[in-house]
Scaffold this motif. Structure first.
Motif, mmCIF file in Angstrom:
data_model
loop_
_atom_site.group_PDB
_atom_site.id
_atom_site.type_symbol
_atom_site.label_atom_id
_atom_site.label_comp_id
_atom_site.label_asym_id
_atom_site.label_seq_id
_atom_site.Cartn_x
_atom_site.Cartn_y
_atom_site.Cartn_z
ATOM 1 N N HIS A 72 24.177 26.694 -40.697
ATOM 2 C CA HIS A 72 25.387 25.901 -40.482
ATOM 3 C C HIS A 72 25.774 25.995 -39.007
ATOM 4 O O HIS A 72 26.234 27.037 -38.546
ATOM 5 C CB HIS A 72 26.518 26.400 -41.373
ATOM 6 N N VAL A 73 25.606 24.905 -38.291
ATOM 7 C CA VAL A 73 25.718 24.908 -36.835
ATOM 8 C C VAL A 73 26.732 23.871 -36.363
ATOM 9 O O VAL A 73 26.784 22.757 -36.901
ATOM 10 C CB VAL A 73 24.343 24.624 -36.185
ATOM 11 N N VAL A 74 27.532 24.236 -35.366
ATOM 12 C CA VAL A 74 28.488 23.317 -34.751
ATOM 13 C C VAL A 74 27.837 22.648 -33.541
ATOM 14 O O VAL A 74 27.224 23.320 -32.708
ATOM 15 C CB VAL A 74 29.771 24.048 -34.305
ATOM 16 N N HIS A 75 27.970 21.334 -33.448
ATOM 17 C CA HIS A 75 27.605 20.588 -32.248
ATOM 18 C C HIS A 75 28.902 20.129 -31.585
ATOM 19 O O HIS A 75 29.686 19.392 -32.198
ATOM 20 C CB HIS A 75 26.747 19.370 -32.578
ATOM 21 N N LEU A 76 29.127 20.547 -30.360
ATOM 22 C CA LEU A 76 30.296 20.106 -29.600
ATOM 23 C C LEU A 76 29.901 18.860 -28.826
ATOM 24 O O LEU A 76 29.028 18.909 -27.952
ATOM 25 C CB LEU A 76 30.742 21.220 -28.648
ATOM 26 N N VAL A 77 30.501 17.714 -29.154
ATOM 27 C CA VAL A 77 30.076 16.429 -28.585
ATOM 28 C C VAL A 77 31.228 15.770 -27.839
ATOM 29 O O VAL A 77 32.398 16.050 -28.086
ATOM 30 C CB VAL A 77 29.548 15.484 -29.692
ATOM 31 N N ARG A 78 30.864 14.878 -26.932
ATOM 32 C CA ARG A 78 31.862 14.145 -26.147
ATOM 33 C C ARG A 78 32.389 12.932 -26.908
ATOM 34 O O ARG A 78 33.513 12.486 -26.667
ATOM 35 C CB ARG A 78 31.249 13.703 -24.813
ATOM 36 N N ALA A 79 31.558 12.396 -27.809
ATOM 37 C CA ALA A 79 31.962 11.231 -28.604
ATOM 38 C C ALA A 79 31.067 11.167 -29.825
ATOM 39 O O ALA A 79 29.947 11.693 -29.828
ATOM 40 C CB ALA A 79 31.842 9.949 -27.785
ATOM 41 N N TRP A 80 31.542 10.503 -30.880
ATOM 42 C CA TRP A 80 30.724 10.337 -32.073
ATOM 43 C C TRP A 80 29.570 9.379 -31.784
ATOM 44 O O TRP A 80 29.739 8.378 -31.097
ATOM 45 C CB TRP A 80 31.547 9.759 -33.225
ATOM 46 N N ASP A 81 28.399 9.679 -32.328
ATOM 47 C CA ASP A 81 27.287 8.740 -32.317
ATOM 48 C C ASP A 81 27.280 8.046 -33.674
ATOM 49 O O ASP A 81 26.974 8.655 -34.694
ATOM 50 C CB ASP A 81 25.964 9.487 -32.095
ATOM 51 N N THR A 140 25.374 5.668 -34.680
ATOM 52 C CA THR A 140 24.117 5.012 -35.035
ATOM 53 C C THR A 140 23.200 5.865 -35.897
ATOM 54 O O THR A 140 22.421 5.335 -36.688
ATOM 55 C CB THR A 140 23.355 4.605 -33.761
ATOM 56 N N ALA A 141 23.255 7.176 -35.745
ATOM 57 C CA ALA A 141 22.294 8.021 -36.467
ATOM 58 C C ALA A 141 22.787 9.457 -36.522
ATOM 59 O O ALA A 141 23.697 9.855 -35.779
ATOM 60 C CB ALA A 141 20.925 7.968 -35.791
ATOM 61 N N ALA A 142 22.162 10.220 -37.402
ATOM 62 C CA ALA A 142 22.448 11.651 -37.498
ATOM 63 C C ALA A 142 21.910 12.360 -36.261
ATOM 64 O O ALA A 142 21.041 11.831 -35.544
ATOM 65 C CB ALA A 142 21.800 12.218 -38.755
ATOM 66 N N PRO A 143 22.401 13.563 -35.940
ATOM 67 C CA PRO A 143 21.879 14.308 -34.781
ATOM 68 C C PRO A 143 20.357 14.450 -34.858
ATOM 69 O O PRO A 143 19.793 14.678 -35.932
ATOM 70 C CB PRO A 143 22.573 15.668 -34.900
ATOM 71 N N ALA A 144 19.705 14.307 -33.703
ATOM 72 C CA ALA A 144 18.248 14.333 -33.669
ATOM 73 C C ALA A 144 17.686 15.702 -34.013
ATOM 74 O O ALA A 144 16.594 15.810 -34.578
ATOM 75 C CB ALA A 144 17.755 13.895 -32.289
ATOM 76 N N ARG A 145 18.406 16.745 -33.662
ATOM 77 C CA ARG A 145 17.939 18.103 -33.959
ATOM 78 C C ARG A 145 19.135 18.996 -34.202
ATOM 79 O O ARG A 145 20.264 18.651 -33.858
ATOM 80 C CB ARG A 145 17.089 18.662 -32.810
ATOM 81 N N ILE A 146 18.865 20.118 -34.782
ATOM 82 C CA ILE A 146 19.917 21.080 -35.069
ATOM 83 C C ILE A 146 19.957 22.113 -33.950
ATOM 84 O O ILE A 146 18.921 22.632 -33.539
ATOM 85 C CB ILE A 146 19.698 21.728 -36.459
ATOM 86 N N PRO A 206 20.382 23.212 -44.088
ATOM 87 C CA PRO A 206 20.917 22.956 -42.744
ATOM 88 C C PRO A 206 22.091 22.001 -42.794
ATOM 89 O O PRO A 206 22.022 20.949 -43.437
ATOM 90 C CB PRO A 206 19.716 22.342 -42.002
ATOM 91 N N ILE A 207 23.177 22.373 -42.138
ATOM 92 C CA ILE A 207 24.373 21.537 -42.062
ATOM 93 C C ILE A 207 24.843 21.520 -40.612
ATOM 94 O O ILE A 207 24.911 22.570 -39.965
ATOM 95 C CB ILE A 207 25.499 22.071 -42.976
#
Length: 200
Positions: A11-20, A22-28, A188-189
């Motif tokens: 279970h991993v946090v991705h800190l992003v500047r904006a929502w994408d 178009t698709a799920a995150p490319a990698r965890i 994986p989440i």
């Protein structure tokens, strides 16, 4: 109130500047691990340290020093070598688990679906310079279930950049929860959270 215990490894946090959108995150975004060559080099150093410690202890116990002195200087280097070895073994175990989860995410990400959530609690770890080294978010999904996920400064998506405490999502912040199947500790989440310091 946060759930007790650490966040599951997948279970991993991705800190992003904006929502994408178009698709799920490319990698965890797991933390960066030592490569095979670096691990072998470290094990070689541990082996050399163990040999050197054995030689020193032999000379120590065959000398005329007091027994209590011998005990102290037997325990300290021995504890260091054993402790470092245990740490390396655990690190490699986690690295293999993370690699398996990363492969699982890559194989199933096309089927990943997002759901809404809110941060209900957070725990922040700081470096000696005051920047954020890691943080754990407890998020509540739209169906009311709680998830704990962790962000690491050394994750590839973090770019090894310093993150300030103001960039850690606050309680109540909106998040997106990406998953590819049943929500379990072995799955994986990815919890995507917006960087609150970014003005859109």
């Amino acid at each position: 109130m946060a759930e007790e215990g650490e966040a599951p490894i997948g279970h991993v946090v991705h800190l992003v500047r904006a929502w994408d959108e178009t698709a799920a995150p490319a990698r965890i975004g797991f933390s960066t691990r030592l490569g095979t060559g670096a691990v072998l080099a470290v094990w070689l150093l541990v082996l050399l340290a163990a040999v050197a410690t054995s030689v020193l202890l032999f000379h120590l116990w065959t000398s005329d020093s007091p027994w209590w002195f011998n005990v102290i200087f037997t325990f300290l280097p021995g504890f260091a070598v054993v402790g470092f070895s245990i740490g390396l073994v655990d690190s490699r175990r986690r690295a293999r688990r993370e690699a398996a989860l990363a492969r699982r995410w890559a194989a199933t990400r096309e089927h990943a679906t997002p759901s809404e959530g809110r941060v209900s609690d957070r725990e922040v770890s700081l470096t000696e310079h005051g920047s954020v080294s890691a943080f754990t978010l407890t998020v509540t999904s739209e169906v009311g279930s709680a998830i704990r996920a962790r962000w690491f400064r050394t994750s590839p998506d973090a770019g090894h950049a310093a993150v300030l405490q103001t960039q850690v999502p606050a309680v109540g912040s909106r998040v997106r929860i990406w998953q590819t199947g049943a929500r379990t500790e072995d799955a994986p989440i990815i919890v995507e959270a917006l960087d609150p310091s970014v003005v859109l």
